[in-house]
Design an enzyme around this catalytic site. Structure first.
Site, PDB file in Angstrom:
ATOM      1  N   GLY A 177      15.445 -37.581   0.400  1.00 16.92           N
ATOM      2  CA  GLY A 177      15.216 -38.917  -0.136  1.00 16.92           C
ATOM      3  C   GLY A 177      13.996 -39.584   0.495  1.00 16.92           C
ATOM      4  O   GLY A 177      13.296 -38.971   1.303  1.00 16.92           O
ATOM      5  N   CYS A 197      -2.420  -3.358   7.237  1.00 16.43           N
ATOM      6  CA  CYS A 197      -2.004  -3.661   8.605  1.00 16.43           C
ATOM      7  C   CYS A 197      -2.393  -2.547   9.569  1.00 16.43           C
ATOM      8  O   CYS A 197      -2.582  -1.393   9.192  1.00 16.43           O
ATOM      9  CB  CYS A 197      -0.506  -3.934   8.664  1.00 16.43           C
ATOM     10  SG  CYS A 197       0.510  -2.512   8.305  1.00 16.43           S
ATOM     11  N   TRP A 203      20.682 -38.743 -14.335  1.00 21.12           N
ATOM     12  CA  TRP A 203      19.540 -37.896 -14.023  1.00 21.12           C
ATOM     13  C   TRP A 203      18.255 -38.585 -14.400  1.00 21.12           C
ATOM     14  O   TRP A 203      18.191 -39.209 -15.463  1.00 21.12           O
ATOM     15  CB  TRP A 203      19.629 -36.549 -14.806  1.00 21.12           C
ATOM     16  CG  TRP A 203      20.895 -35.815 -14.477  1.00 21.12           C
ATOM     17  CD1 TRP A 203      22.028 -35.753 -15.211  1.00 21.12           C
ATOM     18  CD2 TRP A 203      21.145 -35.037 -13.295  1.00 21.12           C
ATOM     19  NE1 TRP A 203      22.974 -34.979 -14.584  1.00 21.12           N
ATOM     20  CE2 TRP A 203      22.445 -34.525 -13.398  1.00 21.12           C
ATOM     21  CE3 TRP A 203      20.393 -34.723 -12.166  1.00 21.12           C
ATOM     22  CZ2 TRP A 203      23.009 -33.718 -12.403  1.00 21.12           C
ATOM     23  CZ3 TRP A 203      20.962 -33.924 -11.194  1.00 21.12           C
ATOM     24  CH2 TRP A 203      22.252 -33.431 -11.321  1.00 21.12           C
ATOM     25  N   GLU A 256       0.843  -1.198   0.000  1.00 17.40           N
ATOM     26  CA  GLU A 256       0.000   0.000   0.000  1.00 17.40           C
ATOM     27  C   GLU A 256       0.882   1.254   0.000  1.00 17.40           C
ATOM     28  O   GLU A 256       0.638   2.212  -0.743  1.00 17.40           O
ATOM     29  CB  GLU A 256      -0.886   0.051   1.245  1.00 17.40           C
ATOM     30  CG  GLU A 256      -1.780  -1.160   1.482  1.00 17.40           C
ATOM     31  CD  GLU A 256      -1.096  -2.245   2.309  1.00 17.40           C
ATOM     32  OE1 GLU A 256       0.092  -2.537   2.062  1.00 17.40           O
ATOM     33  OE2 GLU A 256      -1.765  -2.807   3.187  1.00 17.40           O
TER      34      GLU A 256
HETATM   35  C1  AOF Z   1       3.977  -7.156   4.322  1.00 17.14           C
HETATM   36  N1  AOF Z   1       3.743  -6.491   3.184  1.00 17.14           N
HETATM   37  O1  AOF Z   1       2.484  -5.309   1.837  1.00 17.14           O
HETATM   38  C2  AOF Z   1       1.571  -6.039   3.880  1.00 17.14           C
HETATM   39  C3  AOF Z   1       1.801  -6.750   5.078  1.00 17.14           C
HETATM   40  O2  AOF Z   1       7.130  -6.695   9.787  1.00 17.14           O
HETATM   41  P1  AOF Z   1       6.243  -5.657   9.177  1.00 17.14           P
HETATM   42  O3  AOF Z   1       6.081  -4.448  10.000  1.00 17.14           O
HETATM   43  O4  AOF Z   1       6.624  -5.346   7.758  1.00 17.14           O
HETATM   44  O5  AOF Z   1       4.780  -6.303   9.110  1.00 17.14           O
HETATM   45  C4  AOF Z   1       4.549  -7.512   8.459  1.00 17.14           C
HETATM   46  C5  AOF Z   1       3.091  -7.867   8.602  1.00 17.14           C
HETATM   47  O6  AOF Z   1       2.256  -6.864   8.029  1.00 17.14           O
HETATM   48  C6  AOF Z   1       2.727  -9.141   7.863  1.00 17.14           C
HETATM   49  O7  AOF Z   1       2.920 -10.270   8.664  1.00 17.14           O
HETATM   50  C7  AOF Z   1       1.258  -8.933   7.537  1.00 17.14           C
HETATM   51  O8  AOF Z   1       0.481  -9.356   8.649  1.00 17.14           O
HETATM   52  C8  AOF Z   1       1.091  -7.423   7.427  1.00 17.14           C
HETATM   53  N2  AOF Z   1       0.865  -6.916   6.023  1.00 17.14           N
HETATM   54  N3  AOF Z   1       3.024  -7.284   5.246  1.00 17.14           N
HETATM   55  O9  AOF Z   1       5.057  -7.654   4.524  1.00 17.14           O
HETATM   56  C9  AOF Z   1       2.601  -5.918   2.904  1.00 17.14           C
HETATM   57  N4  AOF Z   1       0.407  -5.452   3.629  1.00 17.14           N
HETATM   58 ZN    ZN Z   2       1.073  -2.456   6.116  1.00 14.08          ZN
END
Ligand code: AOF
Ligand code: ZN
Length: 355
Positions: free
Chosen positions: A286, A75, A171, A52
């Site tokens: 394996g 988030c 292979w 975003e």
């Molecule tokens: C992402 N990328 O575009 C969105 C996420 O460690 P942070 O602060 O980057 O937060 C990661 C969390 O944010 C991720 O586990 C998810 O719940 C939320 N959204 N995360 O890496 C994104 N929109």
């Molecule tokens: Zn975010």
């Protein structure tokens, strides 16, 4: 364009992060004004801007009154360096947010949507939700089950054999399939083998494909005896700081302590991987380790490169797995197939029986 079409575009953008976002999800975003896309973004790597934010920062005009499409709920958690995306969308004057999936991360999980709605932003979610779930199958499983997603890669004949009785296996599949495996490696966060494979093949488990230059997944060795060869590539090459060892008995040589973990069983292995935030693992092991993982219901996907050849008596891909009744057969669902050179790629989710 319809909501579905814009959400499909977010999936396409999100996929560009495949291989570099782990342990984060694949997320794409588009901003739309007057039915036109005015900006796009996607998440590239942990610590980097969320999708975003990338789309907001790429915009060349005011976002007042626009609609944001994103495949994952924005988030709302604050225990991090940058402010939560939901707040930023409100600040930019975005009027409507259209989402495919809610974020199962307990720190978000509906709170992103609640925050937006509380500030008068219209929110629609569930658009193409099954496709979105599939795109982020790894992240969703890891969030829900608190363990990594395991994808078993096998090269086998039509009769399911990985090798001759003598062990000869190079292979089974053709050059195109083998090149494809290198791409697959680059899309995973880690590659796991057993001690037997390490002793027999001395694999490098590196990515040797130009479009992924510089990408090196973790290499993981799981051993019962701890009797491994110190001169193996994984312990000597330039990426040896990306090698982790899990062993039941003490390791037969000395290796940096932070990279060696004593375990009692495979559950301990996956727990420790999850603690290290390793959530997307490709298995190149394996028959004995694969069989044990299947028994433990730890296989999530099978990626089978099937050569149109036959071996007869030899090493079957799951020779150490057995069931008592046909109704107990594990089954593949959501199957996809395609030809890669002379071999057929068959992949699907592994579904274990309830029996
Ligand atoms: C992402 N990328 O575009 C969105 C996420 O460690 P942070 O602060 O980057 O937060 C990661 C969390 O944010 C991720 O586990 C998810 O719940 C939320 N959204 N995360 O890496 C994104 N929109
Ligand atoms: Zn975010």
């Amino acid at each position: 364009m319809s909501d579905e079409a814009f959400i499909r575009r977010t999936f396409e953008l999100a996929r560009r992060g495949l291989g570099t976002t782990w342990p984060n999800p694949l997320v794409g975003a588009v901003i739309v004004k007057n039915d036109q896309i005015i900006s796009e973004g996607f998440h590239i790597r942990p610590g980097g801007p969320h999708a975003e934010l990338a789309a907001i920062e790429a915009a060349r005009e005011s976002l007042e009154g626009s609609t944001l499409y994103v495949n994952l709920e924005p988030c709302s958690h604050t225990n991090k360096l940058t402010p939560p995306c939901a707040q930023r969308l409100i600040k930019e004057g975005i009027r409507k947010v259209v989402i495919s999936n809610l974020d199962p991360n307990p720190q978000v999980n509906g709170q992103g949507i609640a925050l937006l709605r509380a500030q008068g932003v219209e929110v629609v979610h569930g658009i193409l939700a099954p496709e979105g779930e599939k795109l982020n199958e790894v992240f969703f499983l890891a969030q829900r089950e608190r363990r990594p997603f395991l994808n078993l890669k096998v090269a086998a004949t039509l009769d399911g054999k990985m090798a001759l009785g003598s062990g000869e296996s190079q292979w089974i599949t053709g050059p195109e399939a083998r090149a494809h495996v290198h791409q697959l490696r680059a899309q995973h966060q880690a590659i796991l083998v057993g001690g037997g494979t390490l002793r027999r093949d001395n694999p490098r488990l590196t990515v040797r494909t130009p479009e992924y230059a510089g990408v090196q997944p973790w290499r993981i060795v799981v051993s019962r005896s701890g009797q491994l060869n110190v001169s193996a590539s994984l312990f000597q090459d330039a990426h040896r700081d990306r090698t982790l060892v899990y062993t039941e008995a003490p390791l037969s040589f000395s290796f940096p302590g932070a990279q060696v973990t004593r375990v009692r069983n495979l559950r301990d292995v996956v727990e420790d991987l999850f603690r290290r935030r390793i959530i997307c693992v490709m298995l190149e092991c394996g028959p004995s380790l694969s069989s044990e993982l299947l028994k433990e219901r730890l296989l999530d996907r099978l990626t089978l490169y099937q050569s149109p050849t036959l071996i007869g008596r030899g090493q079957g891909m799951l020779d150490h797995f057995s069931i008592d009744k046909l109704s107990q057969r594990p089954r593949l669902t959501e199957i996809e197939t395609r030809w890669i050179g002379e071999d057929q790629l068959i992949t699907g989710r592994v579904l274990c029986s309830q029996d």
